[in-house]
Design a protein around this motif. Structure first.
Motif, mmCIF file in Angstrom:
data_model
loop_
_atom_site.group_PDB
_atom_site.id
_atom_site.type_symbol
_atom_site.label_atom_id
_atom_site.label_comp_id
_atom_site.label_asym_id
_atom_site.label_seq_id
_atom_site.Cartn_x
_atom_site.Cartn_y
_atom_site.Cartn_z
ATOM 1 N N GLY A 74 0.794 -1.227 0.000
ATOM 2 C CA GLY A 74 0.000 0.000 0.000
ATOM 3 C C GLY A 74 0.825 1.275 0.000
ATOM 4 N N GLU A 75 2.142 1.165 0.101
ATOM 5 C CA GLU A 75 2.995 2.363 0.110
ATOM 6 C C GLU A 75 3.633 2.576 -1.257
ATOM 7 N N PRO A 115 1.703 -2.451 -4.255
ATOM 8 C CA PRO A 115 0.235 -2.404 -4.186
ATOM 9 C C PRO A 115 -0.316 -2.931 -2.862
ATOM 10 N N ASP A 116 -1.528 -2.487 -2.557
ATOM 11 C CA ASP A 116 -2.228 -2.947 -1.353
ATOM 12 C C ASP A 116 -2.295 -4.462 -1.288
ATOM 13 N N SER A 117 -2.415 -5.109 -2.439
ATOM 14 C CA SER A 117 -2.592 -6.562 -2.498
ATOM 15 C C SER A 117 -1.292 -7.344 -2.315
ATOM 16 N N ALA A 118 -0.159 -6.669 -2.177
ATOM 17 C CA ALA A 118 1.123 -7.365 -2.024
ATOM 18 C C ALA A 118 1.164 -8.157 -0.719
ATOM 19 N N ASP A 119 1.887 -9.265 -0.744
ATOM 20 C CA ASP A 119 2.032 -10.116 0.434
ATOM 21 C C ASP A 119 3.194 -9.708 1.327
ATOM 22 N N GLU A 120 4.098 -8.870 0.785
ATOM 23 C CA GLU A 120 5.303 -8.518 1.533
ATOM 24 C C GLU A 120 5.796 -7.135 1.124
#
Length: 124
Positions: A43-44, A97-102
């Motif tokens: 998200g950053e 992205p917001d959807s990233a896992d890490e």
């Protein structure tokens, strides 16, 4: 001859940025290239919004995670170990992205070093 070893974790992060930014160039005594380490949680975005540089070429080396870069030509997914390069006057926005896992960790290299970033507004 002069040599220096810099551990980015020994440097204070730059305040008021949308992700962790540690400036490496000055600590390393470099004057003709800008080198920064970024760590962006899901998200950053990397510190600059959609922008281009008038005089600086820029490259992002992905140390870990996957970097996403929005451009007028489409979106790029830059995997760990890969490099994304932008010519002068080439608009881009790098983010996790917001959807990233890490988190994504990136070494950014720009030459010449400058504060020539120009905001870019993509056509809606």
């Amino acid at each position: 001859m002069n040599y220096r070893v810099v551990d980015p974790d020994d440097l204070e992060p730059v305040e008021d940025r949308p992700c962790e930014l540690r400036r490496l160039s000055e600590a390393a005594g470099l004057t003709t290239v800008a080198i920064n380490r970024f760590r962006a949680e899901p998200g950053e975005q990397l510190p600059l919004a959609y922008h281009y540089h008038e005089h600086q070429e820029e490259a992002f080396v992905v140390v870990s995670g996957t970097l996403h870069v929005e451009t007028p030509d489409g979106e790029f997914e830059v995997l760990e170990g890969e490099v994304f390069a932008a010519d002068t006057e080439a608009p881009h926005r790098a983010y996790n992205p917001d959807s990233a896992d890490e988190a994504v960790e990136v070494i950014a290299i720009g030459a010449p070093p400058s504060d020539d970033a120009v905001a870019y507004e993509p056509d809606e």
